[in-house]
Design an enzyme around this catalytic site. Sequence first.
Site, PDB file in Angstrom:
ATOM      1  CB  SER A  38      -0.928  -0.322   1.252  1.00  0.00           C
ATOM      2  OG  SER A  38      -2.149   0.745   0.789  1.00  0.00           O
ATOM      3  CG  HIS A  87      -5.147  -2.443   0.167  1.00  0.00           C
ATOM      4  ND1 HIS A  87      -4.927  -2.385  -0.301  1.00  0.00           N
ATOM      5  CD2 HIS A  87      -4.636  -2.198   1.517  1.00  0.00           C
ATOM      6  CE1 HIS A  87      -4.145  -1.157  -0.184  1.00  0.00           C
ATOM      7  NE2 HIS A  87      -4.264  -0.837   1.482  1.00  0.00           N
ATOM      8  CG  ASP A 115      -6.964  -2.705  -4.054  1.00  0.00           C
ATOM      9  OD1 ASP A 115      -7.890  -1.572  -2.546  1.00  0.00           O
ATOM     10  OD2 ASP A 115      -5.663  -2.916  -3.340  1.00  0.00           O
TER      11      ASP A 115
END
Length: 320
Positions: free
Chosen positions: A145, A289, A259
Site C-alpha cells: 500500500s 487490498h 481493491d
Amino acid sequence: MKNQLQTVSLVVTLLSLVGCASLPNVPARDGGAQTSATQGHELLEGARGTHLFQQWWRPEGQPPRAVVVVVHGLKDHGSRYEELARRLVAKNFAVYAMDLRGHAHSEGPRVDVGTFDDYIEDLGAVLERVREREPGLPVFLFGHSMGGMIVTRYTLEHSAQLAGLITHAPALKVDAPGIQVASVKFISALSPNAGLFQPNLDDYSRDPQVVSATKADPLIYQSAAPVHTASELLRAIERTDARMEDITLPVLILHGTADKLTSAEGSKELYRRARSTDKTLKLYPGLFHDLVHEPEKETVLTDITAWLEARAPGATTSAK
C-alpha cells in the site's frame, strides 16, 4: 489511492478545522523481550532523529541466501507480516520489518510524517543496519500500500543497492477527482493535523476475522490519519508517476482486482512503463487490498516465495 479520501464539502471541512487537536506523540517502544535466537528487534535512528522499531526473522543453523525488507502501509505494522516472514525463513531468507514513524512501536506523532522523504530516509537507515547485520547479501524490498509507494520511491533513487522490488497493492495512482485532490492539499496547508484520511478497514480483507483483529489491534492507530499525510502521499504519487520508466531492476507487482483502497491501474501502469527486462504483474480476481491476509493468501504467499527463490543466489528454477 481509491476511496480513501473522504468526500466532503470544502466549506464544511474548513469550518470543522477550528480548534483541531494536535496528534498524540508516542515515544519509541522496544517491543518486549526477544523470543528466540533467530528472531529479534531493536530501535535505530531515522530521519530527524526519530527512533524506529524494526524486527527480524532469520534461518537457524545456516547463513541466509538473501534478505527481504518489508515496509507496511497505513492501519498496519511490521508484526502483521510474520506469516510471510516465516514462510521465507523456511526457504533460507532473512526478513526484516520496520514500523514506520508514527506507527506501532516507532516514535512520532501518530501516522504523521514531516515530508514523504522522511520515509525514504528512514528506510535508508534500516537498510544500512540490515547490511551491517547481513554483509554481502542481496536485498529485496517488499512494500504494501503506502509502503509500496515508499519502496518504489526508494528504488528510483537507489536501485544499484537492490536485487529486486515487490509491490503489494501499492498506492501508485490517484483515483479521485482533481478538485478533491486540490482540496486535500489546500486543507493540509491550513490545518495539517485535521483527521480526514481514514481508510475503511472493512475493505482490507474479505476475511471477517482479519478485519476484526485489525480493528482491535492496539498497535494500529484507529483514528483518522492527518490530512497532511494524505497530501504528502499525493505528492509522492505525482513525483513517482513522472519516473516509472526509471525502474529497471527485477520487479514483482501484485494487486487484487476488487481493491477499493488502492487502484490496480497504478500497478498496471508500473508494469507497462518500467524498463525492467524482468517484470511480472499478478492480478488476483476478486481479491481485496491486503492480499497476504485474504482467504486466498496461500496462493499469494506461494507466488511471492517462488519469485524470490528464482532470483536469489542458489536458485534452482529459471526466472519468469
